[in-house]
Design an enzyme around this catalytic site. Structure first.
Site, short mmCIF file in Angstrom:
data_model
loop_
_atom_site.label_atom_id
_atom_site.label_comp_id
_atom_site.label_asym_id
_atom_site.label_seq_id
_atom_site.Cartn_x
_atom_site.Cartn_y
_atom_site.Cartn_z
N HIS A 207 0.88 -1.18 0.00
CA HIS A 207 0.00 0.00 0.00
C HIS A 207 0.91 1.22 0.00
O HIS A 207 1.59 1.49 0.99
CB HIS A 207 -0.88 -0.06 1.25
CG HIS A 207 -1.76 1.13 1.46
ND1 HIS A 207 -3.09 1.14 1.09
CD2 HIS A 207 -1.53 2.35 2.01
CE1 HIS A 207 -3.63 2.30 1.41
NE2 HIS A 207 -2.70 3.07 1.97
N CYS A 240 -3.87 9.95 5.06
CA CYS A 240 -4.39 9.64 6.38
C CYS A 240 -4.57 10.93 7.17
O CYS A 240 -3.61 11.70 7.33
CB CYS A 240 -3.42 8.70 7.11
SG CYS A 240 -3.89 8.42 8.82
N1 COA Z 1 -17.80 2.28 14.48
C1 COA Z 1 -18.68 3.07 15.11
N2 COA Z 1 -18.62 3.36 16.42
C2 COA Z 1 -17.60 2.83 17.11
C3 COA Z 1 -16.64 2.02 16.50
C4 COA Z 1 -16.76 1.74 15.13
N3 COA Z 1 -15.88 0.97 14.47
N4 COA Z 1 -15.76 1.65 17.44
C5 COA Z 1 -16.14 2.20 18.60
N5 COA Z 1 -17.27 2.93 18.41
C6 COA Z 1 -18.02 3.63 19.43
C7 COA Z 1 -18.28 2.79 20.65
O1 COA Z 1 -19.45 2.04 20.46
C8 COA Z 1 -18.42 3.82 21.72
O2 COA Z 1 -19.72 4.39 21.62
P1 COA Z 1 -20.51 4.88 22.92
O3 COA Z 1 -19.66 5.99 23.46
O4 COA Z 1 -21.81 5.30 22.36
O5 COA Z 1 -20.53 3.68 23.82
C9 COA Z 1 -17.44 4.88 21.30
O6 COA Z 1 -17.20 4.68 19.92
C10 COA Z 1 -16.13 4.84 22.03
O7 COA Z 1 -15.57 3.53 21.91
P2 COA Z 1 -14.00 3.28 22.04
O8 COA Z 1 -13.72 1.86 21.83
O9 COA Z 1 -13.51 3.92 23.31
O10 COA Z 1 -13.46 4.06 20.78
P3 COA Z 1 -12.50 5.33 20.71
O11 COA Z 1 -13.25 6.57 20.96
O12 COA Z 1 -11.27 5.07 21.49
O13 COA Z 1 -12.14 5.30 19.15
C11 COA Z 1 -11.73 4.09 17.14
C12 COA Z 1 -11.44 4.22 18.62
C13 COA Z 1 -10.79 3.05 16.56
C14 COA Z 1 -13.16 3.66 16.94
C15 COA Z 1 -11.51 5.47 16.47
O14 COA Z 1 -10.26 6.01 16.84
C16 COA Z 1 -11.58 5.39 14.97
O15 COA Z 1 -12.64 5.16 14.42
N6 COA Z 1 -10.48 5.60 14.24
C17 COA Z 1 -10.49 5.51 12.81
C18 COA Z 1 -9.20 5.92 12.27
C19 COA Z 1 -9.19 5.92 10.76
O16 COA Z 1 -10.12 5.57 10.08
N7 COA Z 1 -8.05 6.36 10.25
C20 COA Z 1 -7.82 6.47 8.85
C21 COA Z 1 -7.56 5.17 8.22
S1 COA Z 1 -5.90 4.62 8.34
ZN ZN Z 2 -3.08 4.85 3.01
#
Ligand code: COA
Ligand code: ZN
Length: 314
Positions: A207, A240
């Site tokens: 990638h 990203c």
């Molecule tokens: N989709 C939707 N909601 C999600 C989820 C998902 N995949 N994973 C967690 N949540 C929700 C939980 O249900 C929780 O909801 P609530 O507060 O209503 O109970 C809330 O998010 C917090 O959960 P937690 O596990 O503590 O998540 P977080 O806030 O630490 O976030 C990620 C972690 C991974 C979900 C978040 O950082 C993320 O989505 N990152 C994506 C990064 C990305 O796409 N980067 C670019 C690509 S490389």
């Molecule tokens: Zn990428």
């Protein structure tokens, strides 16, 4: 050069590309782009991601996009997921493959998915179970595999131990991601030469991001070692949001043009791909980094100027 006869392209523009677009792209327009890519014969499409809608608001419509696309038999429709919640959503939405994400560097993993690498690995164990139960293909991607914008060099031993844990939990494919375009071809060769023999039977995907104009050279280096699967992004969209200095992936139509020019098959219709790229430029409202859309293919010919023609026939 030692080149394969055929490579498999996975289009990531509607995920890696759209995720960084500031203006919300309407759901039906996202669906239209996926359908155009399908019609161009792209064999794998990473359609969207099932992440927290606050983390990546652009992709908050993942379920609706998956439900709206027209699926061509034989095309593999994947989505990116960071954790078990994302995996359940993706399976419910009917993906053919789950592409997981974690980083090889602690700081980028924290910035991207808000957890340490060890916790990500535990979450991915749950993802692997969900994928197995649903009969969905599992490919695990590793961001910052070739360097981290915060930490710099990523030790090969650390990368290798992460790969080992992902393989042990059931990953059938491993994606090595050069998130901010730090890799060079010699490094790609060295990393692959070290990892590939250690994990037989694994399908390796490279990638690339073209941040420093090394994406195609890196792909060529990987091809010489037998890698035949590459992510690419229509028009060269991508980046990203959680990695400073990130920019677009290798441009799909430029890569396909390069492969076809060398006699390497992709099964993709280049003209349709270029048309799709033009449509994506319209959608995002700016010119994209792709070169073929400007230059045309290397088979393009121009009329000989009259003065030159006169001398040729003289
Ligand atoms: N989709 C939707 N909601 C999600 C989820 C998902 N995949 N994973 C967690 N949540 C929700 C939980 O249900 C929780 O909801 P609530 O507060 O209503 O109970 C809330 O998010 C917090 O959960 P937690 O596990 O503590 O998540 P977080 O806030 O630490 O976030 C990620 C972690 C991974 C979900 C978040 O950082 C993320 O989505 N990152 C994506 C990064 C990305 O796409 N980067 C670019 C690509 S490389
Ligand atoms: Zn990428």
């Amino acid at each position: 050069m030692k080149l394969p006869q055929r490579v498999t392209i996975c289009e990531v523009g509607t995920r890696d590309g759209f995720q960084i677009e500031p203006e919300f792209i309407p759901t039906d327009v996202k669906v239209e782009v996926v359908d155009l890519l399908t019609e161009a014969g792209v064999p794998r499409i990473e359609v969207t991601s099932f992440v927290h809608p606050k983390a990546v608001p652009q992709l908050r419509d993942a379920e609706t996009v998956m439900a709206g696309i027209r699926r061509r038999p034989g095309t593999r429709y994947a989505a990116l997921v960071p954790n078990d919640k994302g995996a359940s959503r993706a399976v419910d939405a009917g993906v053919d493959a789950i592409h997981t994400v974690l980083s090889a560097s602690e700081s980028h993993n924290l910035a991207n998915v808000n957890m340490p690498i060890a916790e990500s690995i535990e979450k991915l164990r749950a993802v692997a179970q969900i994928a197995r139960r649903a009969g969905v293909h599992l490919q695990c991607g590793i961001s910052t595999s070739f360097g981290c914008p915060f930490e710099g060099e990523v030790p090969l031993a650390r990368l290798s131990s992460i790969v080992a844990r992902l393989v042990e939990m059931g990953a059938r494919g491993i994606g090595l991601a050069d998130t901010t375009g730090m890799a060079n071809p010699r490094q790609v060769s060295m990393v692959l030469e070290a990892l590939m023999p250690r994990f037989p039977g694994i399908e390796w995907t490279l990638h690339t991001h073209d941040t420093r104009a090394m994406a195609v050279p890196n792909i060529l280096a990987a091809m010489e070692l037998g890698v035949t699967t590459f992510d690419a992004s229509i028009g060269g969209l991508g980046g990203c949001p959680f990695a400073p200095g990130a920019s677009g992936n290798v441009c799909t139509e430029d890569l396909v043009h390069c492969l076809h020019a060398m006699g390497v098959a992709t099964g993709i219709d280049l003209d349709r791909l270029v048309d799709t790229s033009r449509r994506v430029e319209q959608i995002v409202g700016r010119a994209l980094p792709g070169q073929i859309i400007k230059a045309g293919p290397s088979t393009r010919r121009y009329p000989v100027p009259d003065t030159v023609a006169a001398r040729l026939t003289a």
